[in-house]
Design a protein around this motif. Structure first.
Motif, PDB file in Angstrom:
ATOM      1  N   SER A 167     -54.638  20.028   4.144  1.00  0.00           N
ATOM      2  CA  SER A 167     -54.097  19.686   5.452  1.00  0.00           C
ATOM      3  C   SER A 167     -52.596  19.443   5.341  1.00  0.00           C
ATOM      4  CB  SER A 167     -54.784  18.418   5.996  1.00  0.00           C
ATOM      5  OG  SER A 167     -54.112  17.931   7.131  1.00  0.00           O
ATOM      6  N   PRO A 168     -51.828  19.836   6.349  1.00  0.00           N
ATOM      7  CA  PRO A 168     -50.389  19.541   6.324  1.00  0.00           C
ATOM      8  C   PRO A 168     -50.080  18.070   6.558  1.00  0.00           C
ATOM      9  CG  PRO A 168     -50.985  20.620   8.381  1.00  0.00           C
ATOM     10  CD  PRO A 168     -52.212  20.658   7.513  1.00  0.00           C
ATOM     11  N   PHE A 169     -51.096  17.279   6.896  1.00  0.00           N
ATOM     12  CA  PHE A 169     -50.906  15.854   7.132  1.00  0.00           C
ATOM     13  C   PHE A 169     -51.383  15.070   5.906  1.00  0.00           C
ATOM     14  CE2 PHE A 169     -51.200  17.913  11.213  1.00  0.00           C
ATOM     15  CZ  PHE A 169     -50.143  17.334  11.921  1.00  0.00           C
ATOM     16  N   PRO A 170     -50.648  14.042   5.494  1.00  0.00           N
ATOM     17  CA  PRO A 170     -50.998  13.300   4.272  1.00  0.00           C
ATOM     18  C   PRO A 170     -52.363  12.623   4.331  1.00  0.00           C
ATOM     19  CG  PRO A 170     -48.774  12.763   5.015  1.00  0.00           C
ATOM     20  CD  PRO A 170     -49.418  13.551   6.111  1.00  0.00           C
ATOM     21  N   LEU A 179     -49.438   8.320  10.844  1.00  0.00           N
ATOM     22  CA  LEU A 179     -49.649   9.751  10.680  1.00  0.00           C
ATOM     23  C   LEU A 179     -49.073  10.253   9.364  1.00  0.00           C
ATOM     24  CD1 LEU A 179     -51.059  11.773  12.581  1.00  0.00           C
ATOM     25  CD2 LEU A 179     -48.801  12.481  13.386  1.00  0.00           C
ATOM     26  N   TYR A 180     -48.065   9.566   8.853  1.00  0.00           N
ATOM     27  CA  TYR A 180     -47.385   9.996   7.634  1.00  0.00           C
ATOM     28  C   TYR A 180     -47.937   9.331   6.373  1.00  0.00           C
ATOM     29  CZ  TYR A 180     -44.909   5.711   8.928  1.00  0.00           C
ATOM     30  OH  TYR A 180     -44.613   4.426   9.315  1.00  0.00           O
ATOM     31  N   SER A 181     -48.993   8.519   6.498  1.00  0.00           N
ATOM     32  CA  SER A 181     -49.511   7.794   5.332  1.00  0.00           C
ATOM     33  C   SER A 181     -50.878   8.315   4.910  1.00  0.00           C
ATOM     34  CB  SER A 181     -49.598   6.299   5.638  1.00  0.00           C
ATOM     35  OG  SER A 181     -50.520   6.051   6.686  1.00  0.00           O
ATOM     36  N   LYS A 182     -51.175   8.132   3.633  1.00  0.00           N
ATOM     37  CA  LYS A 182     -52.494   8.478   3.126  1.00  0.00           C
ATOM     38  C   LYS A 182     -53.517   7.453   3.613  1.00  0.00           C
ATOM     39  CE  LYS A 182     -51.168  10.987  -1.059  1.00  0.00           C
ATOM     40  NZ  LYS A 182     -51.894  12.217  -0.705  1.00  0.00           N
ATOM     41  N   LEU A 183     -54.782   7.828   3.521  1.00  0.00           N
ATOM     42  CA  LEU A 183     -55.858   6.929   3.935  1.00  0.00           C
ATOM     43  C   LEU A 183     -56.151   5.926   2.818  1.00  0.00           C
ATOM     44  CD1 LEU A 183     -58.141   9.654   5.521  1.00  0.00           C
ATOM     45  CD2 LEU A 183     -56.704   8.019   6.731  1.00  0.00           C
ATOM     46  N   PRO A 184     -56.549   4.715   3.162  1.00  0.00           N
ATOM     47  CA  PRO A 184     -56.728   3.667   2.154  1.00  0.00           C
ATOM     48  C   PRO A 184     -58.077   3.744   1.439  1.00  0.00           C
ATOM     49  CG  PRO A 184     -57.223   2.791   4.317  1.00  0.00           C
ATOM     50  CD  PRO A 184     -56.756   4.209   4.540  1.00  0.00           C
ATOM     51  N   THR A 185     -58.145   3.057   0.323  1.00  0.00           N
ATOM     52  CA  THR A 185     -59.424   2.735  -0.321  1.00  0.00           C
ATOM     53  C   THR A 185     -59.803   1.340   0.144  1.00  0.00           C
ATOM     54  OG1 THR A 185     -58.990   4.116  -2.255  1.00  0.00           O
ATOM     55  CG2 THR A 185     -60.612   2.344  -2.503  1.00  0.00           C
ATOM     56  N   ILE A 186     -60.977   1.209   0.743  1.00  0.00           N
ATOM     57  CA  ILE A 186     -61.360  -0.078   1.333  1.00  0.00           C
ATOM     58  C   ILE A 186     -62.575  -0.659   0.617  1.00  0.00           C
ATOM     59  CG2 ILE A 186     -60.434   0.582   3.583  1.00  0.00           C
ATOM     60  CD1 ILE A 186     -63.388   0.956   4.497  1.00  0.00           C
ATOM     61  N   SER A 214     -61.966  16.028   0.428  1.00  0.00           N
ATOM     62  CA  SER A 214     -63.159  16.779   0.041  1.00  0.00           C
ATOM     63  C   SER A 214     -63.780  17.483   1.241  1.00  0.00           C
ATOM     64  CB  SER A 214     -64.172  15.836  -0.607  1.00  0.00           C
ATOM     65  OG  SER A 214     -65.370  16.509  -0.908  1.00  0.00           O
ATOM     66  N   LEU A 215     -63.885  16.772   2.364  1.00  0.00           N
ATOM     67  CA  LEU A 215     -64.462  17.381   3.568  1.00  0.00           C
ATOM     68  C   LEU A 215     -63.564  18.485   4.116  1.00  0.00           C
ATOM     69  CD1 LEU A 215     -65.837  14.295   5.538  1.00  0.00           C
ATOM     70  CD2 LEU A 215     -67.128  15.981   4.240  1.00  0.00           C
ATOM     71  N   TYR A 216     -62.278  18.256   4.128  1.00  0.00           N
ATOM     72  CA  TYR A 216     -61.341  19.256   4.651  1.00  0.00           C
ATOM     73  C   TYR A 216     -61.474  20.563   3.869  1.00  0.00           C
ATOM     74  CZ  TYR A 216     -57.053  21.173   6.632  1.00  0.00           C
ATOM     75  OH  TYR A 216     -56.152  21.967   7.292  1.00  0.00           O
ATOM     76  N   ASP A 217     -61.578  20.435   2.544  1.00  0.00           N
ATOM     77  CA  ASP A 217     -61.688  21.637   1.707  1.00  0.00           C
ATOM     78  C   ASP A 217     -63.056  22.297   1.854  1.00  0.00           C
ATOM     79  OD1 ASP A 217     -59.125  21.243   0.811  1.00  0.00           O
ATOM     80  OD2 ASP A 217     -59.734  20.220  -1.042  1.00  0.00           O
ATOM     81  N   ALA A 276     -45.435  14.378  13.708  1.00  0.00           N
ATOM     82  CA  ALA A 276     -46.315  15.521  13.466  1.00  0.00           C
ATOM     83  C   ALA A 276     -45.509  16.810  13.316  1.00  0.00           C
ATOM     84  CB  ALA A 276     -47.321  15.657  14.605  1.00  0.00           C
ATOM     85  N   ALA A 277     -44.533  17.009  14.189  1.00  0.00           N
ATOM     86  CA  ALA A 277     -43.709  18.218  14.116  1.00  0.00           C
ATOM     87  C   ALA A 277     -42.947  18.273  12.799  1.00  0.00           C
ATOM     88  CB  ALA A 277     -42.746  18.262  15.300  1.00  0.00           C
ATOM     89  N   THR A 278     -42.466  17.129  12.335  1.00  0.00           N
ATOM     90  CA  THR A 278     -41.736  17.075  11.067  1.00  0.00           C
ATOM     91  C   THR A 278     -42.642  17.413   9.892  1.00  0.00           C
ATOM     92  OG1 THR A 278     -40.244  15.389  11.960  1.00  0.00           O
ATOM     93  CG2 THR A 278     -40.335  15.621   9.572  1.00  0.00           C
ATOM     94  N   LEU A 279     -43.854  16.856   9.899  1.00  0.00           N
ATOM     95  CA  LEU A 279     -44.800  17.122   8.813  1.00  0.00           C
ATOM     96  C   LEU A 279     -45.207  18.595   8.789  1.00  0.00           C
ATOM     97  CD1 LEU A 279     -47.038  13.926   9.128  1.00  0.00           C
ATOM     98  CD2 LEU A 279     -45.449  14.470   7.269  1.00  0.00           C
TER      99      LEU A 279
END
Length: 260
Positions: free
Chosen positions: A3-6, A188-195, A216-219, A245-248
């Motif tokens: 994904s182009p988004f982190p 939008l510019y950050s990775k998802l956390p481990t919770i 994993s799901l995206y792939d 979003a446009a910048t990413l």
């Protein structure tokens, strides 16, 4: 193609959300099961939400004339024939399948933790009210509650304190800490956390690596071949979120078309 988004991808919030919600719920179950067995079992339980699609209804100004307008002379209209009917879509309640991840003790006697991946139907109209009733029952019990809200539209879960500004959130309400709630605001510019995923007293928390699950799901579901990043997303972006979003997308070498 990644994904182009982190982290969370706003292009998944449209027509792809239903399938993504199901796959995400199943993936959460798969990641947690090895960590909590044999004392606990994890189930992705199907339920149905009654959803009424939002419609363009009559507003107050469509029914009652403005005071200033009412004082003017009424327009004169020529008499015409009776109008023919037109076809419009009625808002009809539908049952939307929805999965909830639940952790039970292995004997099935006790529900320990509930993980809700919120859907659009949870965040509007009758579905929102029904979800709040269910949520209140959990918050008044000894069950831990995790809510994953990766949708920008709709109503957020009620909080006594103001939430930090962000498009996405994860909420964790530990039974022993209530009313204090842990909140992960996700940009939008950050990775998802481990919770952490809490269990019964005396047992260490399980862990949920949300970024690993998302990637994993995206792939595996090949979203990179399905989503058209050259067009605006189905759920429109606005303000700073649209700029980010446009910048990413530009950094990923994608030229997107701006929405209206």
């Amino acid at each position: 193609m990644p994904s182009p988004f982190p982290g969370m991808d706003p292009y998944l919030e449209g027509n792809e959300w239903h399938s993504f919600h199901i796959e995400l719920s199943v993936a959460i179950r798969q990641r947690l099961t090895p960590q909590v067995r044999p004392k606990y079992v994890v189930r992705a339980t199907p339920r149905f939400i009654v959803d009424v699609p939002e419609s363009v209804g009559m507003g107050r100004r469509d029914i009652y004339p403005d005071t200033a307008v009412a004082r003017e002379a009424p327009p004169v209209w020529a008499v015409s024939t009776a109008p023919a009917p037109v076809e419009v879509l009625a808002s009809i309640p539908t049952e939307i399948p929805h999965y909830v991840v639940e952790i039970h003790t292995a004997d099935g006697k006790e529900l320990v933790t509930t993980i809700e991946v919120l859907s659009p139907a949870n965040k509007r109209g009758r579905g929102y009210e029904e979800y709040l009733e269910k949520r209140l029952a959990i918050l008044q019990s000894s069950v831990h509650l995790i809510e994953i809200d990766w949708l920008r539209q709709g109503r957020r879960v009620p909080m006594a304190s103001a939430l930090p500004e962000a498009p996405y959130y994860i909420f964790l309400s530990r039974a022993e800490k209530r009313p204090v709630c842990d909140v992960w605001p996700i940009q939008l510019y950050s990775k998802l956390p481990t919770i952490p995923v809490p269990l019964l007293p005396g047992d260490a928390d399980a862990e949920l690596d949300c970024q690993e699950i998302f990637e994993s799901l995206y792939d595996s579901l090949d979203y990179g071949a399905v989503l058209d990043y050259t067009q605006p997303p189905e759920i429109a972006l606005a303000g700073d979120t649209a700029v980010i979003a446009a910048t990413l997308l530009q950094q990923a070498g994608i030229s997107s078309v701006r929405g209206p």
